[in-house]
Structure formats: C-alpha cells, structure tokens
Design an enzyme around this catalytic site. Structure first.
Site, PDB file in Angstrom:
ATOM      1  N   GLU A 284       0.849  -1.183   0.000  1.00 24.95           N
ATOM      2  CA  GLU A 284       0.000   0.000   0.000  1.00 24.95           C
ATOM      3  C   GLU A 284       0.892   1.243   0.000  1.00 24.95           C
ATOM      4  OE1 GLU A 284      -3.636   1.628   2.842  1.00 24.95           O
ATOM      5  OE2 GLU A 284      -1.907   0.679   3.790  1.00 24.95           O
TER       6      GLU A 284
ATOM      7  N   LYS B 228      -9.768   0.647  -1.724  1.00 21.42           N
ATOM      8  CA  LYS B 228      -9.846   0.207  -0.331  1.00 21.42           C
ATOM      9  C   LYS B 228     -11.227   0.462   0.257  1.00 21.42           C
ATOM     10  CE  LYS B 228      -7.164   0.828   3.965  1.00 21.42           C
ATOM     11  NZ  LYS B 228      -6.068   1.643   4.544  1.00 21.42           N
TER      12      LYS B 228
ATOM     13  N   CYS C 137      -4.550  -3.258   3.701  1.00 19.03           N
ATOM     14  CA  CYS C 137      -4.270  -2.844   5.079  1.00 19.03           C
ATOM     15  C   CYS C 137      -5.413  -3.123   6.060  1.00 19.03           C
ATOM     16  CB  CYS C 137      -3.862  -1.378   5.088  1.00 19.03           C
ATOM     17  SG  CYS C 137      -2.860  -0.919   6.535  1.00 19.03           S
TER      18      CYS C 137
END
Length: 265
Positions: free
Chosen positions: A40, A106, A142
C-alpha cells in the site's frame, strides 16, 4: 504459483519510488515469478499533500507501470492513489503484461488508533478478484485485514490466495496484531494469505513522513490452516514465494468454515 513480495519503504518522492519498483520487478521477473506485489502507498508514502501528488503523478505513474509490466512479462500489483474533487482514493493497481489495468479501491478506511483516513480518502465499495495464469486471486488493503467477511467473499468468488498490501501503523503490539490477523483470515476463509507491508523505516533508515502509518515490516505468507510459510523481518527485501494452491481445496474439505457459516457470514 510462483510470485514475489517486495517489502519496501516508499517516500513522498514518486520518481524514486518508481525506480525502486522497476528494480524489484526486474529481479522478480528474472526469478520466474508470475506476478509481484508492492505495499500500500508505494506510489507515495502517506503524508501531507497526497492529493496533489496523485493529481500530478497518477497519469505518468500508470503509463510507466503499464510499460514495465509489458517489458518484464509479469503482472504488477502496487499501492497507488487517484485524486477526486477533494480527496484521494487508496488503490491497488493491477498491471498485466497485456496492457490491461484493473484497480481495487480500499473499502475499509483506517479510522482507528487516533488516525482518520476517511478525512482525506474516499472509500471503495466493491471487492475484487483477478485472474493470473487461470488462478483467481483476491485483493485487500491494510485495514481490510480486520474484516473477515471481505475475505469470505473473496474465497466464495473462487480465490485460493488473497494478497493484502499494507502500510501498517507502528505501535504497541501492532506487529503481533498484524501476524495474528493474517493467519486468522487464512483460517476463516480457507485461503492462503500473502500479507505484505511497508518495511520498517526504523530498520531501513529510509526518510519517511514522521506522522501516519509508514510500515513495520514483518510480511508473511500463511497457508489455509494458519501455518506461516514465509516470514520477513523489518528490512527491505524481495521474497520469492512458490505455492501449491491445491492445499486450499484440501483445507476447505477438512474444515469447511464457509460452507458451515451462519449469521450472514
């Protein structure tokens, strides 16, 4: 399936980050890897001015990655950003050697531990699986790793491997949480999990912004029964991984957690 994990530290200087991507991708291609994963925020480390960076560099960044994938013959999966009217979108870009590009935005934003990603980042809505060499692979970023239902959905869409790219925030027991979460997602989704984070700048000495999640290293690969197959420390490193993904089918047969699930899981 043979692939590479590039545990690196990025900075806010996009050309330097791109050069690092070129170097590691070339090494991965020479090893015979079919794809390479970067963390990321590889395009730019988290920090102030991220939207301006995305506005100025996104187009040239994408063009360079498409060229690199074509030159090396492997798929590149890399953390990047796109600008909206007033925010950015936190993405995993997927660059195939054919010139095709896909992206995962995301879904779960990091509004935790005193950090509020949603102030500056626009959330995605849709899970994404991709196909490489006839194998289906799920993508996550993440904070997504804390949400089992996403990984259940990726598994139900046919993924036997999910890749989690992160820039994990440092703090008390955060490395331990990262490792536990990666193994748990493998166990509760009958998948291999490749959890790749930014390296630890305290180890690498790379100059990163002082605030925000900038990496702790400790990337790992877990099999579907929670066994750690590869484990890294805090340093920058290219890890070559070769998995027999048929083990995911054996795990699903032995412990059919998704078939047995209730309560909307």
């Amino acid at each position: 399936m043979k692939f590479a994990l590039a545990q690196i530290n990025s900075t806010t200087t996009v050309p330097d980050n791109l050069e690092k991507v070129r170097t590691y991708t070339g090494e991965a291609a020479e090893s015979g890897a079919r794809f390479i994963v970067f963390p990321e925020a590889t395009m730019s480390a988290f920090g102030s001015g991220l939207r301006t960076i995305a506005e100025e560099h996104a187009e040239s960044w994408r063009a360079a990655l498409q060229d690199l994938a074509a030159e090396t013959g492997i798929t590149i999966i890399v953390g990047e950003f796109a600008a909206t009217a007033d925010k950015v979108i936190n993405l995993l870009g997927v660059y195939a050697p054919t010139g095709e590009r896909r992206e995962y935005a995301k879904i779960h934003l990091y509004d935790a531990f005193g950090f509020k990603e949603s102030d500056t980042v626009e959330a995605g809505e849709d899970p994404l699986v991709i196909d490489i060499d006839d194998e289906t692979i799920g993508l996550a970023l993440c904070y997504d790793i804390r949400f089992p239902k996403l990984f259940a959905e990726l598994s139900r869409r046919g993924a036997r491997l999910a890749v989690v790219a992160a820039s994990w925030g440092a703090g008390e027991r955060k490395v331990e949480q990262w490792e536990i979460l990666a193994r748990a997602r493998a166990l509760d989704s009958n998948m291999f999990i490749a959890a790749l984070g930014q390296a630890d700048p305290e180890v690498t000495g790379v100059d990163v912004p002082k605030k925000g999640p900038t990496g702790v290293g400790h990337s790992l690969v877990s099999d579907p029964l929670g066994k750690v197959l590869h484990s890294l420390d805090g340093a920058e490193r290219l890890e070559i991984v070769d998995l027999d993904l048929n083990a995911a089918d054996s795990a699903a047969e032995a412990v059919p957690v998704l078939a047995n699930a209730k309560l909307g899981y």
